[in-house]
Design a protein around this motif. Structure first.
Motif, short mmCIF file in Angstrom:
data_model
loop_
_atom_site.label_atom_id
_atom_site.label_comp_id
_atom_site.label_asym_id
_atom_site.label_seq_id
_atom_site.Cartn_x
_atom_site.Cartn_y
_atom_site.Cartn_z
N THR A 1 -40.87 -5.32 -27.80
CA THR A 1 -39.52 -4.98 -28.23
C THR A 1 -39.61 -3.83 -29.22
O THR A 1 -40.45 -3.84 -30.12
CB THR A 1 -38.83 -6.18 -28.90
OG1 THR A 1 -38.76 -7.26 -27.97
CG2 THR A 1 -37.42 -5.82 -29.35
N VAL A 2 -38.73 -2.83 -29.07
CA VAL A 2 -38.68 -1.74 -30.04
C VAL A 2 -38.03 -2.29 -31.31
O VAL A 2 -36.84 -2.60 -31.32
CB VAL A 2 -37.87 -0.54 -29.50
CG1 VAL A 2 -37.86 0.58 -30.53
CG2 VAL A 2 -38.43 -0.05 -28.17
N ALA A 3 -38.83 -2.44 -32.36
CA ALA A 3 -38.31 -2.98 -33.62
C ALA A 3 -37.55 -1.91 -34.39
O ALA A 3 -36.47 -2.17 -34.94
CB ALA A 3 -39.45 -3.52 -34.47
N PHE A 4 -38.11 -0.71 -34.44
CA PHE A 4 -37.46 0.40 -35.12
C PHE A 4 -38.14 1.68 -34.66
O PHE A 4 -39.15 1.65 -33.95
CB PHE A 4 -37.54 0.26 -36.65
CG PHE A 4 -38.94 0.16 -37.21
CD1 PHE A 4 -39.57 1.28 -37.74
CD2 PHE A 4 -39.63 -1.04 -37.20
CE1 PHE A 4 -40.86 1.20 -38.26
CE2 PHE A 4 -40.92 -1.14 -37.72
CZ PHE A 4 -41.53 -0.02 -38.24
N THR A 5 -37.57 2.82 -35.02
CA THR A 5 -38.14 4.10 -34.65
C THR A 5 -38.40 4.91 -35.91
O THR A 5 -37.83 4.64 -36.97
CB THR A 5 -37.19 4.90 -33.72
OG1 THR A 5 -35.94 5.08 -34.38
CG2 THR A 5 -36.98 4.16 -32.41
N GLY A 6 -39.26 5.90 -35.80
CA GLY A 6 -39.57 6.72 -36.96
C GLY A 6 -40.85 7.49 -36.74
O GLY A 6 -41.35 7.57 -35.62
N PHE A 7 -41.41 8.04 -37.79
CA PHE A 7 -42.63 8.84 -37.80
C PHE A 7 -42.39 10.20 -37.15
O PHE A 7 -42.65 11.23 -37.74
CB PHE A 7 -43.80 8.10 -37.13
CG PHE A 7 -45.02 8.95 -36.90
CD1 PHE A 7 -45.72 9.48 -37.97
CD2 PHE A 7 -45.45 9.23 -35.62
CE1 PHE A 7 -46.84 10.28 -37.76
CE2 PHE A 7 -46.56 10.03 -35.40
CZ PHE A 7 -47.26 10.55 -36.48
N ALA A 8 -41.89 10.20 -35.92
CA ALA A 8 -41.54 11.42 -35.21
C ALA A 8 -40.37 11.08 -34.30
O ALA A 8 -40.20 9.93 -33.89
CB ALA A 8 -42.73 11.92 -34.39
N PRO A 9 -39.53 12.06 -33.95
CA PRO A 9 -38.41 11.78 -33.05
C PRO A 9 -38.90 11.17 -31.73
O PRO A 9 -39.79 11.72 -31.08
CB PRO A 9 -37.79 13.16 -32.81
CG PRO A 9 -38.17 13.96 -34.02
CD PRO A 9 -39.53 13.46 -34.40
#
Length: 198
Positions: free
Chosen positions: A110-118
């Motif tokens: 499951t994608v928990a969150f996004t970040g680091f890079a687009p």
């Protein structure tokens, strides 16, 4: 949980765990309280932009022990398991490279969150045997499409960048396209599976 003001029109909700953050995020997305203009998840926090009081009213009475039921989007990524660190991951897991591939493809994420890079999604659901630390020395260049793991997460580098995750393989599926709508393939709450094409 603890609320902290972030400027005039936002607040950061510090959660007790990743699961609690995911539940709070999903609850707010399902309720869509008036005046809340954005909700941005992090590993253990949730940024609420807009009418923070409306968001608090929804969450104060919610069961945040697990995310509410929904109809998540399913994404399957084809992966060539030929990564530079596949042998290292296998050695640290105490199994064969084929077993690493079986473990990685056999789990649901499951994608928990996004970040680091687009376009970079932090995916939860990694089997315990594959939960390994980042590299001692990060690489200065990780190719776009590289599939890696670090700690409790697995993910795909959407573009070439430095990085310290252990690399299992690569996918040719674009994770981010600035001209697409939406530009990022993965969003929080999506379910992801990896399929071996090696």
């Amino acid at each position: 949980m603890r609320w902290r003001r972030c400027g005039e029109d936002a607040a950061l909700l510090d959660c007790d765990s990743l699961d609690q953050m995911r539940a709070a995020h999903a609850t707010l997305l399902a309720a869509r309280p008036d005046g809340v203009t954005d909700v941005v998840p992090g590993a253990r926090s949730l940024l609420v932009v807009g009418d923070v009081a409306a968001a608090r009213a929804v969450l104060d009475g919610a069961d945040l022990t697990h995310p509410p039921d929904g109809d998540p989007r399913e994404v399957t990524l084809d992966v060539h398991y030929d990564g530079d660190d596949l042998a290292l991951v296998a050695a640290d897991a105490g199994c064969s490279e084929d077993a690493v591939v079986d473990l990685h493809t056999g789990a649901g994420y499951t994608v928990a969150f996004t970040g680091f890079a687009p376009g970079f999604g932090y995916l939860t659901g990694l089997p315990q045997a594959l939960r390994q630390p980042r590299l001692d020395s990060p690489r200065t260049r990780v190719p776009a499409g590289s599939v890696g793991l670090a700690g409790e997460f697995t993910g795909v580098y959407p573009r070439e960048s430095p990085g310290g995750w252990r690399l299992l393989g690569h996918t040719t599926t674009p994770l981010f396209d600035a001209h697409a709508d939406p530009p990022a393939l993965l969003a929080p709450g999506d379910h992801v599976r990896f399929r071996s094409v090696r």
